[in-house]
Structures are given as C-alpha cells and as structure tokens.
Enzyme design. Structure first.
Site, PDB file in Angstrom:
ATOM      1  N   HIS A   1       8.274 -24.773   8.235  1.00  0.00           N
ATOM      2  CA  HIS A   1       7.232 -25.069   9.835  1.00  0.00           C
ATOM      3  C   HIS A   1       5.894 -25.167   8.846  1.00  0.00           C
ATOM      4  CE1 HIS A   1       9.394 -26.032  13.589  1.00  0.00           C
ATOM      5  NE2 HIS A   1      10.438 -26.060  12.682  1.00  0.00           N
TER       6      HIS A   1
ATOM      7  N   HIS B   1       4.917 -32.110  10.097  1.00  0.00           N
ATOM      8  CA  HIS B   1       4.220 -30.552   9.456  1.00  0.00           C
ATOM      9  C   HIS B   1       3.056 -30.216   8.798  1.00  0.00           C
ATOM     10  CE1 HIS B   1       7.088 -28.622  12.231  1.00  0.00           C
ATOM     11  NE2 HIS B   1       7.996 -29.268  11.397  1.00  0.00           N
TER      12      HIS B   1
ATOM     13  N   CYS C   1       2.675  -3.533   3.916  1.00  0.00           N
ATOM     14  CA  CYS C   1       2.163  -2.441   4.322  1.00  0.00           C
ATOM     15  C   CYS C   1       2.712  -1.382   5.366  1.00  0.00           C
ATOM     16  CB  CYS C   1       0.501  -2.469   4.870  1.00  0.00           C
ATOM     17  SG  CYS C   1      -0.086  -3.486   6.413  1.00  0.00           S
TER      18      CYS C   1
ATOM     19  N   THR D   1       2.215  -1.999   9.074  1.00  0.00           N
ATOM     20  CA  THR D   1       2.841  -3.151   9.836  1.00  0.00           C
ATOM     21  C   THR D   1       2.816  -4.754   9.135  1.00  0.00           C
ATOM     22  OG1 THR D   1       0.532  -3.792  10.317  1.00  0.00           O
ATOM     23  CG2 THR D   1       1.881  -2.011  11.900  1.00  0.00           C
TER      24      THR D   1
ATOM     25  N   ASP E   1       0.848  -1.291  -0.396  1.00  0.00           N
ATOM     26  CA  ASP E   1       0.022   0.293  -0.162  1.00  0.00           C
ATOM     27  C   ASP E   1       0.469   0.854   0.118  1.00  0.00           C
ATOM     28  OD1 ASP E   1       0.727   1.461   2.637  1.00  0.00           O
ATOM     29  OD2 ASP E   1      -1.070   0.067   3.635  1.00  0.00           O
TER      30      ASP E   1
HETATM   31  C1  RB5 Z   1      -2.269   2.684   6.542  1.00  0.00           C
HETATM   32  O1  RB5 Z   1      -1.944   4.099   7.308  1.00  0.00           O
HETATM   33  C2  RB5 Z   1      -2.052   1.744   7.638  1.00  0.00           C
HETATM   34  O2  RB5 Z   1      -2.686   1.368   8.637  1.00  0.00           O
HETATM   35  C3  RB5 Z   1      -1.360   0.147   6.709  1.00  0.00           C
HETATM   36  O3  RB5 Z   1       0.095   0.276   6.419  1.00  0.00           O
HETATM   37  C4  RB5 Z   1      -0.907  -1.281   7.366  1.00  0.00           C
HETATM   38  O4  RB5 Z   1      -0.642  -0.747   8.675  1.00  0.00           O
HETATM   39  C5  RB5 Z   1      -2.269  -1.813   8.325  1.00  0.00           C
HETATM   40  O5  RB5 Z   1      -2.091  -2.847   8.909  1.00  0.00           O
END
Ligand code: RB5
Length: 149
Positions: free
Chosen positions: A98, A133, A65, A67, A8
């Site tokens: 695994h 596994h 993204c 996180t 993203d």
């Molecule tokens: C975007 O601001 C953020 O929410 C997205 O990149 C991600 O971290 C969501 O899990």
C-alpha cells in the site's frame, strides 16, 4: 536486490543476523551501520541508509535501532523516503503493498531475531499494488514539496 542496512549500538548483533539472512536469500547487502557497542546517534545511520536509497545506490533499506522508531524518523526526513516501523509480518507486507515503503525499520529491543527475519522476508516478497495507492503516495509527495517551500 541491493539492500542498504543500518543500525545504531542497540542493534549490532541483530544487524549481523539480518545481513547474513538477506545474503542467504540471494540479495546483495551493504552495511552502513555501526559495528561496535559504543553508544552512538541513530540519526547518522538513518540518514546514511536513506541517502543510499534516495540516490539509487540501493533498491531498499533496512534500519534497526532499539525500537526502530528514532532511526525511521530520521530516515523519513530525506526526500523521497518512506520508512515504516514494522513489528509484525502483516504490517511489513502491507507497507510495501500500500505505501511502497522503501525502507523498513524494527527494534532490536522489541522483536527477536526469528520474527525480524520473517518481517524482512514478508517485506521483500511483497509488491506494491499501485492503483488507488498511487494517488495517496502522490499526495505524500505533494505534502513533502509544500513543506520544503
Ligand atoms: C538508544 O538507546 C535508543 O534510544 C535507540 O536505539 C532507539 O531506540 C531510538 O529510537
């Protein structure tokens, strides 16, 4: 290997670095992510990469993204996808050995570019161990089937 990469707006720069890195390693990479910083919705890109992997257009996927969490949750809604968020190299290796993860995800706001490259390499170099596994993955498949009924 043919690798599907998606991201993203939070991960445009890291995506470019990772795309170049996997090509340097000798892989083919398809970019399914956004290339602009304009705010967008990560489920769209999680789905694109997940479908490419589930339909056999890619051998595995990389999702990034902010996180790594939201985009992996979205990818895991596609049948047959095992997407794992990895912020360290041990998890990246073990999730192939695994869990036979077919997508790894990480966060551009969580890991730096050098660690992200090491995570990708650890995942790509690892092999599924099979054996005990296999049964656990079959149980996950069964769970998925039950949920769809
Ligand atoms: C975007 O601001 C953020 O929410 C997205 O990149 C991600 O971290 C969501 O899990």
């Amino acid at each position: 290997m043919r690798i599907a990469i998606g991201n993203d707006h939070a991960a445009v720069e890291l995506k470019e670095q990772i795309l170049a890195y996997v090509q340097e390693l000798g892989h083919d990479a398809d970019n399914y992510g956004t290339d602009t910083l304009e705010s967008c919705d990560y489920p769209e890109y999680g789905e694109k990469v997940a479908r490419a992997v589930a339909e056999g257009r890619a051998d595995c996927g990389i999702l990034i993204c902010g996180t790594g969490v939201g985009i992996s949750i979205a990818a895991n809604k596609v049948k047959g996808i095992r997407a794992a968020v990895c912020s360290d190299t041990a998890t990246a290796r073990l999730t192939k050995e695994h869990n036979n993860a077919n997508i790894i995800a990480f966060g551009a706001r969580i890991v730096g570019a050098e660690l992200a490259k090491e995570i990708v390499k650890a995942y790509l170099d690892a092999e599924f161990l099979g054996g005990r596994h296999e049964k656990r993955l079959a149980l996950i498949d069964e769970l998925e089937e039950r949920e769809r009924k």
